[in-house]
Design an enzyme around this catalytic site. Structure first.
Site, mmCIF file in Angstrom:
data_model
loop_
_atom_site.group_PDB
_atom_site.id
_atom_site.type_symbol
_atom_site.label_atom_id
_atom_site.label_comp_id
_atom_site.label_asym_id
_atom_site.label_seq_id
_atom_site.Cartn_x
_atom_site.Cartn_y
_atom_site.Cartn_z
ATOM 1 N N LYS A 198 0.859 -1.184 0.000
ATOM 2 C CA LYS A 198 0.000 0.000 0.000
ATOM 3 C C LYS A 198 0.893 1.231 0.000
ATOM 4 O O LYS A 198 1.734 1.405 0.888
ATOM 5 C CB LYS A 198 -0.901 -0.006 1.228
ATOM 6 C CG LYS A 198 -1.763 1.253 1.328
ATOM 7 C CD LYS A 198 -2.810 1.115 2.401
ATOM 8 C CE LYS A 198 -3.638 2.377 2.521
ATOM 9 N NZ LYS A 198 -4.669 2.256 3.552
ATOM 10 N N GLU A 238 7.539 -6.746 1.174
ATOM 11 C CA GLU A 238 6.312 -6.560 1.960
ATOM 12 C C GLU A 238 5.361 -7.746 1.755
ATOM 13 O O GLU A 238 4.796 -8.278 2.710
ATOM 14 C CB GLU A 238 5.592 -5.268 1.533
ATOM 15 C CG GLU A 238 6.219 -3.992 2.080
ATOM 16 C CD GLU A 238 5.874 -3.773 3.557
ATOM 17 O OE1 GLU A 238 5.180 -4.611 4.152
ATOM 18 O OE2 GLU A 238 6.304 -2.744 4.108
ATOM 19 N N LYS A 253 -2.223 -1.390 -3.878
ATOM 20 C CA LYS A 253 -3.075 -0.205 -3.788
ATOM 21 C C LYS A 253 -2.221 1.051 -3.879
ATOM 22 O O LYS A 253 -1.216 1.116 -3.165
ATOM 23 C CB LYS A 253 -3.787 -0.252 -2.445
ATOM 24 C CG LYS A 253 -4.705 0.902 -2.167
ATOM 25 C CD LYS A 253 -5.301 0.719 -0.802
ATOM 26 C CE LYS A 253 -6.132 1.936 -0.467
ATOM 27 N NZ LYS A 253 -6.548 1.934 0.906
ATOM 28 N N SER A 279 -10.169 5.760 -4.725
ATOM 29 C CA SER A 279 -11.102 6.884 -4.861
ATOM 30 C C SER A 279 -10.613 7.963 -5.829
ATOM 31 O O SER A 279 -11.397 8.516 -6.597
ATOM 32 C CB SER A 279 -11.353 7.494 -3.480
ATOM 33 O OG SER A 279 -10.132 7.937 -2.901
ATOM 34 N N TYR A 318 -15.181 1.226 -7.105
ATOM 35 C CA TYR A 318 -16.448 1.907 -6.819
ATOM 36 C C TYR A 318 -17.425 1.754 -7.978
ATOM 37 O O TYR A 318 -18.575 2.168 -7.868
ATOM 38 C CB TYR A 318 -16.179 3.379 -6.489
ATOM 39 C CG TYR A 318 -15.301 3.511 -5.264
ATOM 40 C CD1 TYR A 318 -15.838 3.314 -3.991
ATOM 41 C CD2 TYR A 318 -13.932 3.759 -5.365
ATOM 42 C CE1 TYR A 318 -15.031 3.382 -2.862
ATOM 43 C CE2 TYR A 318 -13.112 3.830 -4.245
ATOM 44 C CZ TYR A 318 -13.674 3.638 -3.001
ATOM 45 O OH TYR A 318 -12.874 3.692 -1.891
HETATM 46 C C1 PBG Z 1 -7.186 3.680 5.401
HETATM 47 C C2 PBG Z 1 -7.681 3.451 4.039
HETATM 48 C C3 PBG Z 1 -7.524 4.351 2.985
HETATM 49 C C4 PBG Z 1 -8.161 3.796 1.883
HETATM 50 C C5 PBG Z 1 -8.687 2.570 2.268
HETATM 51 N N1 PBG Z 1 -8.372 2.357 3.632
HETATM 52 C C6 PBG Z 1 -6.932 5.690 2.937
HETATM 53 C C7 PBG Z 1 -5.662 5.972 3.579
HETATM 54 O O1 PBG Z 1 -4.784 5.114 3.701
HETATM 55 O O2 PBG Z 1 -5.532 7.119 3.983
HETATM 56 C C8 PBG Z 1 -8.225 4.463 0.551
HETATM 57 C C9 PBG Z 1 -9.199 3.939 -0.435
HETATM 58 C C10 PBG Z 1 -9.478 4.845 -1.558
HETATM 59 O O3 PBG Z 1 -8.825 5.888 -1.769
HETATM 60 O O4 PBG Z 1 -10.419 4.517 -2.311
HETATM 61 N N2 PBG Z 1 -6.921 2.628 6.198
#
Ligand code: PBG
Length: 329
Positions: A198, A238, A253, A279, A318
Site C-alpha cells: 500500500k 512486503e 493499492k 477513490s 467503486y
Molecule cells: C485507510 C484506508 C484508505 C483507503 C482505504 N483504507 C486511505 C488511507 O490510507 O488514507 C483508501 C481507499 C481509496 O482511496 O479509495 N486505512
C-alpha cells in the site's frame, strides 16, 4: 511469421473472433464493491469528490445489495463513517462489539449469508488525529502498540461474522499477530486479505473526505508507514513477509498507476492478488465522464480489463455496482 502468411489483423476482424481470442475476461466474480456505511436508518449522503458514490445506512445498503447479489456480485468491502464523538486517541471504538462495522456485518451476513463481507482493519476512522496507528506525544506512529489494537479490531470483526479481515494499516508484523489471535478465538476460517503493498498515495484524497478522516489528518502524512511510490522491489519484500505471516490474499493499492506492481506480485507469488482502484482514480474517471470527455461504460470496462491483463484476481472498484448491472443486466 512473415506477412502475408501472418496477418495479425485476422484475429481482430470480427467481434466473434475477437471474443474467442481474448486473453482475459472480466466477470462479476472479479469484483469487490467498497461501500461507505453510515450509522442510523434510511440515510443516504452524496460524496462531493466521488460523484455517483453514496454513503448509506445499512438498511439502504441492503436494499441495494440484494438485487446486485442476485446478479452475481460476490463481495463487498465495508468502510465506516464514524461520528466525531467516537474518535479518540486510542481508537477504542474500533473494537467495540456493538460498533458500526460490527453491527453492519451482523445485519448484512444474516440477510445475505453468501455475500462475502470484507472489513477494513485500520484505526484511521477512529483516531482523533486520522492516522492508521496510535501515536505518542511526539506524533510518532507506534508500530507494536498499534498492532495490539488492530488485533482486537480484527477479532471483533471476525466474531461479528466477517468472512475476510483486511489490514490496511501497513504496520510491520500485524498479519502474524492477527492470524494467531484468529486461530485462538476459533475463527480459523476467517481469511486475511493483507494490504501488503500500500503506497502513500495522493489518490486517497476523496476517500478521506468520504469517511470524514481528512479533517482529522490535516496536513500530516502517512509516509512513515505507507510505501514510497518510487519503489517496486520493496513491494516484493512486503508481500513475502505478509504471506509468511499468514496472509491468504494480498492487495496492491492504488491500482492503475501501479499495474507493474500487480504484474510483479502475480508472477512471484501464488496467492490471489487483489487491486484497489482507489477513490482518486474513480474521481478522475468519473469527472471526465461527467464532463462528457469519456464514455462511461467503455472507459470503465477498459480500465478493469487492464487490471485483469496485469494479473489481478479481484478488483475493488467503486464501479462494481454499475459493472455488475452492465455485465448481468
Ligand atoms: C485507510 C484506508 C484508505 C483507503 C482505504 N483504507 C486511505 C488511507 O490510507 O488514507 C483508501 C481507499 C481509496 O482511496 O479509495 N486505512
Amino acid at each position: 511469421m512473415q506477412y502475408p502468411f501472418t496477418r495479425k489483423r485476422r484475429l481482430r476482424s470480427s467481434q466473434a473472433i475477437r471474443n474467442l481470442s481474448a486473453e482475459n475476461h472480466l466477470t462479476v466474480n472479479d469484483l469487490i464493491w467498497p461501500v461507505f456505511v453510515l450509522d442510523g436508518f434510511n440515510r443516504t449522503e452524496d460524496i462531493t469528490a466521488m460523484p455517483g458514490v453514496k454513503r448509506m445506512s445499512v438498511d439502504v445498503l441492503l436494499d441495494r445489495l440484494k438485487p446486485l447479489h442476485e446478479k452475481g456480485l460476490n463481495a463487498i468491502a465495508l468502510f465506516p463513517v464514524i461520528e466525531a464523538k467516537h474518535k479518540t486517541d486510542d481508537a477504542a471504538e474500533a473494537w467495540n462489539p456493538e460498533g458500526l462495522v460490527q453491527r453492519s456485518v451482523k445485519t448484512i451476513k444474516s440477510a445475505l449469508p453468501d455475500l462475502m463481507v470484507i472489513t477494513d482493519v485500520a484505526l484511521d476512522p477512529y483516531t482523533s488525529h486520522g492516522q492508521d496507528g496510535i501515536i505518542n506525544e511526539q506524533g510518532e506512529i507506534l508500530n507494536d502498540v498499534t498492532i495490539k489494537a488492530l488485533v482486537m479490531q480484527a477479532k471483533s470483526h471476525a466474531q461479528a461474522g466477517a468472512d475476510v479481515v483486511a489490514p490496511s494499516d501497513m504496520m510491520d508484523g500485524r498479519v502474524g499477530e492477527i492470524r494467531h489471535a484468529l486461530e485462538q478465538c476459533k475463527c480459523h476460517n476467517t481469511a486475511i486479505l493483507s494490504y501488503a503493498a500500500k503506497y502513500a498515495s495522493n489518490f486517497y484524497g476523496p476517500f478521506r473526505d468520504a469517511v470524514g478522516s481528512a479533517g482529522n489528518l490535516g496536513k500530516s502524512s502517512k509516509e512513515s508507514y505507507q510505501m514510497n511510490p518510487a519503489n517496486a522491489l520493496e513491494a516484493i519484500d512486503e508481500i513475502a513477509m505478509d504471506i509468511a505471516e499468514g496472509a491468504d490474499m494480498i492487495m496492491v493499492k492504488p491500482g492503475m498507476p501501479y499495474l507493474d506492481i500487480i504484474a510483479m506480485a502475480k508472477s512471484q507469488f501464488n496467492v490471489p492478488v487483489c487491486a484497489y482502484h482507489v477513490s482518486g482514480e474513480y474521481a478522475m474517471l468519473q469527472s471526465a465522464i461527467d464532463n462528457g470527455y469519456l464514455a462511461e461504460q467503455p472507459a470503465v470496462l477498459e480500465a478493469l480489463i487492464c487490471f485483469k491483463r496485469a494479473g489481478t484476481d479481484a478488483i475493488l472498484t467503486y464501479y462494481a455496482d454499475r459493472v455488475t448491472e452492465w455485465l448481468n443486466p
